[in-house]
Design a protein around this motif. Structure first.
Motif, PDB file in Angstrom:
ATOM      1  N   ASP A 139       1.005  -1.149  -0.137  1.00 53.21           N
ATOM      2  CA  ASP A 139      -0.105  -0.051   0.077  1.00 53.21           C
ATOM      3  C   ASP A 139       0.732   1.176  -0.235  1.00 53.21           C
ATOM      4  OD1 ASP A 139      -2.082  -1.776   0.133  1.00 53.21           O
ATOM      5  OD2 ASP A 139      -2.582  -0.715   2.249  1.00 53.21           O
ATOM      6  N   PHE A 140       1.820   1.354   0.530  1.00 53.43           N
ATOM      7  CA  PHE A 140       3.053   2.028   1.110  1.00 53.43           C
ATOM      8  C   PHE A 140       3.588   2.585  -0.658  1.00 53.43           C
ATOM      9  CE2 PHE A 140       3.619   2.102   5.749  1.00 53.43           C
ATOM     10  CZ  PHE A 140       2.390   2.536   5.802  1.00 53.43           C
ATOM     11  N   ALA A 141       4.239   1.385  -1.523  1.00 51.67           N
ATOM     12  CA  ALA A 141       4.308   1.656  -2.013  1.00 51.67           C
ATOM     13  C   ALA A 141       3.948   2.674  -3.493  1.00 51.67           C
ATOM     14  CB  ALA A 141       5.298  -0.047  -3.233  1.00 51.67           C
ATOM     15  N   THR A 142       2.401   2.215  -3.427  1.00 47.55           N
ATOM     16  CA  THR A 142       1.394   2.227  -4.383  1.00 47.55           C
ATOM     17  C   THR A 142       1.458   3.977  -3.696  1.00 47.55           C
ATOM     18  OG1 THR A 142      -0.531   1.395  -3.821  1.00 47.55           O
ATOM     19  CG2 THR A 142       0.794   0.335  -4.934  1.00 47.55           C
ATOM     20  N   MET A 143       0.975   4.176  -2.544  1.00 43.77           N
ATOM     21  CA  MET A 143       1.195   5.661  -2.391  1.00 43.77           C
ATOM     22  C   MET A 143       2.189   6.464  -2.406  1.00 43.77           C
ATOM     23  SD  MET A 143      -1.876   5.032   1.266  1.00 43.77           S
ATOM     24  CE  MET A 143      -0.365   6.216   2.095  1.00 43.77           C
ATOM     25  N   LEU A 144       3.221   6.211  -2.691  1.00 44.51           N
ATOM     26  CA  LEU A 144       4.240   7.254  -2.474  1.00 44.51           C
ATOM     27  C   LEU A 144       4.521   7.952  -3.494  1.00 44.51           C
ATOM     28  CD1 LEU A 144       6.835   8.341  -0.930  1.00 44.51           C
ATOM     29  CD2 LEU A 144       8.524   5.814  -2.024  1.00 44.51           C
ATOM     30  N   PRO A 145       4.267   7.041  -5.303  1.00 45.23           N
ATOM     31  CA  PRO A 145       3.986   7.766  -6.606  1.00 45.23           C
ATOM     32  C   PRO A 145       3.246   9.012  -5.961  1.00 45.23           C
ATOM     33  CG  PRO A 145       4.199   5.665  -6.484  1.00 45.23           C
ATOM     34  CD  PRO A 145       3.977   5.618  -5.568  1.00 45.23           C
ATOM     35  N   LEU A 146       2.643   8.272  -5.775  1.00 47.62           N
ATOM     36  CA  LEU A 146       0.565   9.417  -5.696  1.00 47.62           C
ATOM     37  C   LEU A 146       0.912  11.134  -5.101  1.00 47.62           C
ATOM     38  CD1 LEU A 146      -1.921   6.879  -5.322  1.00 47.62           C
ATOM     39  CD2 LEU A 146      -1.474   8.059  -7.051  1.00 47.62           C
ATOM     40  N   MET A 147       1.773   9.742  -3.320  1.00 50.04           N
ATOM     41  CA  MET A 147       2.225  11.595  -2.820  1.00 50.04           C
ATOM     42  C   MET A 147       3.187  12.560  -3.361  1.00 50.04           C
ATOM     43  SD  MET A 147       2.468   9.527   0.765  1.00 50.04           S
ATOM     44  CE  MET A 147       2.690  10.329   1.839  1.00 50.04           C
ATOM     45  N   ALA A 148       4.374  11.841  -3.446  1.00 49.20           N
ATOM     46  CA  ALA A 148       4.911  12.353  -4.852  1.00 49.20           C
ATOM     47  C   ALA A 148       4.785  12.819  -6.097  1.00 49.20           C
ATOM     48  CB  ALA A 148       6.373  11.527  -4.939  1.00 49.20           C
ATOM     49  N   ALA A 149       3.454  12.516  -6.907  1.00 45.02           N
ATOM     50  CA  ALA A 149       2.898  13.450  -7.218  1.00 45.02           C
ATOM     51  C   ALA A 149       2.008  14.404  -6.677  1.00 45.02           C
ATOM     52  CB  ALA A 149       2.408  13.008  -8.506  1.00 45.02           C
ATOM     53  N   ALA A 150       1.620  14.679  -6.189  1.00 50.41           N
ATOM     54  CA  ALA A 150       0.601  15.718  -5.209  1.00 50.41           C
ATOM     55  C   ALA A 150       1.688  16.837  -5.128  1.00 50.41           C
ATOM     56  CB  ALA A 150       0.028  14.944  -4.064  1.00 50.41           C
ATOM     57  N   GLU A 151       2.285  16.327  -4.203  1.00 49.44           N
ATOM     58  CA  GLU A 151       3.422  17.387  -3.500  1.00 49.44           C
ATOM     59  C   GLU A 151       4.311  17.764  -4.726  1.00 49.44           C
ATOM     60  OE1 GLU A 151       7.921  17.457  -1.206  1.00 49.44           O
ATOM     61  OE2 GLU A 151       6.453  15.174  -1.970  1.00 49.44           O
ATOM     62  N   LEU A 152       4.604  17.317  -5.539  1.00 53.28           N
ATOM     63  CA  LEU A 152       5.364  18.158  -7.228  1.00 53.28           C
ATOM     64  C   LEU A 152       4.284  19.390  -7.511  1.00 53.28           C
ATOM     65  CD1 LEU A 152       7.558  18.333  -9.545  1.00 53.28           C
ATOM     66  CD2 LEU A 152       6.464  16.469 -10.336  1.00 53.28           C
ATOM     67  N   LYS A 153       2.824  18.464  -7.929  1.00 55.21           N
ATOM     68  CA  LYS A 153       1.313  20.021  -7.937  1.00 55.21           C
ATOM     69  C   LYS A 153       1.215  20.903  -7.107  1.00 55.21           C
ATOM     70  CE  LYS A 153      -1.717  16.897 -10.602  1.00 55.21           C
ATOM     71  NZ  LYS A 153      -2.964  16.318 -10.532  1.00 55.21           N
ATOM     72  N   LEU A 154       1.777  20.579  -5.737  1.00 51.99           N
ATOM     73  CA  LEU A 154       1.902  21.963  -4.407  1.00 51.99           C
ATOM     74  C   LEU A 154       2.701  22.863  -5.064  1.00 51.99           C
ATOM     75  CD1 LEU A 154       0.311  19.608  -1.633  1.00 51.99           C
ATOM     76  CD2 LEU A 154      -0.265  21.438  -2.097  1.00 51.99           C
ATOM     77  N   ASP A 155       3.627  22.001  -4.937  1.00 48.21           N
ATOM     78  CA  ASP A 155       5.329  23.208  -5.741  1.00 48.21           C
ATOM     79  C   ASP A 155       5.020  23.901  -6.081  1.00 48.21           C
ATOM     80  OD1 ASP A 155       6.878  21.957  -3.260  1.00 48.21           O
ATOM     81  OD2 ASP A 155       7.952  20.348  -4.332  1.00 48.21           O
ATOM     82  N   GLU A 156       4.002  23.426  -7.321  1.00 49.49           N
ATOM     83  CA  GLU A 156       3.901  24.413  -8.875  1.00 49.49           C
ATOM     84  C   GLU A 156       2.826  25.562  -8.751  1.00 49.49           C
ATOM     85  OE1 GLU A 156       2.242  21.118 -12.112  1.00 49.49           O
ATOM     86  OE2 GLU A 156       4.545  20.441 -12.091  1.00 49.49           O
ATOM     87  N   ARG A 157       2.019  24.399  -7.812  1.00 45.11           N
ATOM     88  CA  ARG A 157       0.846  26.279  -7.397  1.00 45.11           C
ATOM     89  C   ARG A 157       1.684  27.026  -6.608  1.00 45.11           C
ATOM     90  NH1 ARG A 157      -3.073  28.599  -9.068  1.00 45.11           N
ATOM     91  NH2 ARG A 157      -4.833  28.962  -7.377  1.00 45.11           N
ATOM     92  N   ILE A 158       2.723  26.588  -5.370  1.00 42.07           N
ATOM     93  CA  ILE A 158       2.818  27.513  -4.761  1.00 42.07           C
ATOM     94  C   ILE A 158       3.976  28.181  -5.955  1.00 42.07           C
ATOM     95  CG2 ILE A 158       5.038  28.066  -3.052  1.00 42.07           C
ATOM     96  CD1 ILE A 158       3.815  25.003  -1.564  1.00 42.07           C
ATOM     97  N   ALA A 159       4.860  27.669  -6.188  1.00 45.40           N
ATOM     98  CA  ALA A 159       5.489  28.920  -7.515  1.00 45.40           C
ATOM     99  C   ALA A 159       4.669  29.616  -7.917  1.00 45.40           C
ATOM    100  CB  ALA A 159       5.812  27.963  -8.003  1.00 45.40           C
ATOM    101  N   GLU A 160       3.524  29.193  -8.502  1.00 49.11           N
ATOM    102  CA  GLU A 160       2.787  30.584  -9.355  1.00 49.11           C
ATOM    103  C   GLU A 160       1.787  30.804  -8.785  1.00 49.11           C
ATOM    104  OE1 GLU A 160      -0.574  27.305 -11.077  1.00 49.11           O
ATOM    105  OE2 GLU A 160       0.857  27.141 -11.981  1.00 49.11           O
ATOM    106  N   LEU A 161       1.572  30.834  -7.002  1.00 44.07           N
ATOM    107  CA  LEU A 161       1.462  31.983  -6.253  1.00 44.07           C
ATOM    108  C   LEU A 161       1.450  32.913  -5.957  1.00 44.07           C
ATOM    109  CD1 LEU A 161      -1.043  29.682  -3.911  1.00 44.07           C
ATOM    110  CD2 LEU A 161      -1.373  31.206  -5.256  1.00 44.07           C
ATOM    111  N   ASN A 162       3.300  32.640  -5.996  1.00 43.65           N
ATOM    112  CA  ASN A 162       4.587  33.179  -5.292  1.00 43.65           C
ATOM    113  C   ASN A 162       5.019  34.019  -6.338  1.00 43.65           C
ATOM    114  OD1 ASN A 162       5.147  32.364  -2.586  1.00 43.65           O
ATOM    115  ND2 ASN A 162       6.507  30.886  -3.224  1.00 43.65           N
ATOM    116  N   ALA A 163       4.911  34.060  -8.465  1.00 41.32           N
ATOM    117  CA  ALA A 163       4.948  34.676  -9.045  1.00 41.32           C
ATOM    118  C   ALA A 163       3.753  35.651  -9.239  1.00 41.32           C
ATOM    119  CB  ALA A 163       4.853  34.352 -10.295  1.00 41.32           C
ATOM    120  N   ILE A 164       2.343  35.287  -8.808  1.00 43.73           N
ATOM    121  CA  ILE A 164       1.053  36.284  -9.218  1.00 43.73           C
ATOM    122  C   ILE A 164       0.757  37.685  -7.971  1.00 43.73           C
ATOM    123  CG2 ILE A 164      -1.252  36.438  -8.124  1.00 43.73           C
ATOM    124  CD1 ILE A 164      -2.011  33.728  -9.524  1.00 43.73           C
ATOM    125  N   LYS A 165       1.887  36.934  -6.315  1.00 41.02           N
ATOM    126  CA  LYS A 165       2.439  37.528  -5.481  1.00 41.02           C
ATOM    127  C   LYS A 165       3.336  38.488  -5.955  1.00 41.02           C
ATOM    128  CE  LYS A 165       3.853  37.981   0.001  1.00 41.02           C
ATOM    129  NZ  LYS A 165       4.408  37.061   0.356  1.00 41.02           N
TER     130      LYS A 165
END
Length: 193
Positions: free
Chosen positions: A96-122
């Motif tokens: 279960d953790f092995a299948t969740m780890l890539p999903l969590m990494a993808a979610a973290e990557l999306k969050l990082d992209e969103r944070i970068a977008e928000l910082n650019a807007i700021k």
């Protein structure tokens, strides 16, 4: 290098030993006994190691018999079985953790992209606010120059019509002497009725 897990190997070895012994201990047809003659399937009556037999070739052993054949105590056998079950649970969790780890990494990557977008807007908004402040300051300075260049009577007449949000910054930026010449001619604001 991944080490093989020992408990599952022990459980498999014990199971193999039990299976080999079970095949060797299978009941044979006994001539003269009605329930176990050749070609007939039946259950033996009485007490013995083959009480749980389903047929001549399949026999289920009790925990005590299984432990005795494996050369360990029944308590040790139960511990091994519980550890094997726990290992299966942990393996399922690992999966279960092995299948969740890539999903969590993808979610973290999306969050990082969103944070970068928000910082650019700021940063863009801060730049726009800075430009607005500079424009406002330039407008106030322009008005200060205009009112200081006017005659005090004319400046007072126009000054009375200004809103407080414009009048106060202009008054603060004016030279005290020019403001003093305009101020006595200004009428106090009328009370709202």
């Amino acid at each position: 290098m991944k080490m093989p897990r020992i408990l599952p190997l022990i459980a498999i070895a014990v199971g193999g030993i039990v299976a080999v012994r079970a095949v060797g201990l299978a009941p044979r047809p006994v001539p003269g006994r009605p329930g176990l003659g050749p070609g007939r399937r039946g259950r033996r009556r009485g007490r013995g190691p083959a009480d749980h037999c389903l047929g001549p070739a399949v026999c289920a052993l009790s925990e005590e018999q299984l432990a005795e054949q494996a050369g360990i105590s029944p308590a040790e056998l139960r511990i091994i079985q519980s550890l094997s079950a726990r290992r299966d649970q942990l393996d399922a969790r690992d999966t279960d953790f092995a299948t969740m780890l890539p999903l969590m990494a993808a979610a973290e990557l999306k969050l990082d992209e969103r944070i970068a977008e928000l910082n650019a807007i700021k940063a863009e908004l801060e730049g726009m606010l800075g430009q607005a402040d500079e424009r406002e300051e330039a407008e106030v300075n322009r008005l200060v120059q205009v009112y200081q260049a006017m005659r005090p009577r004319e400046a007072a007449a126009v000054f009375n019509t200004l809103a407080d949000s414009v009048r106060l910054p202009v008054a603060q930026a004016m030279r005290p002497r020019a403001l003093a010449a305009i101020r006595p001619r200004c009428r106090p604001p009328r009370p709202a009725s």
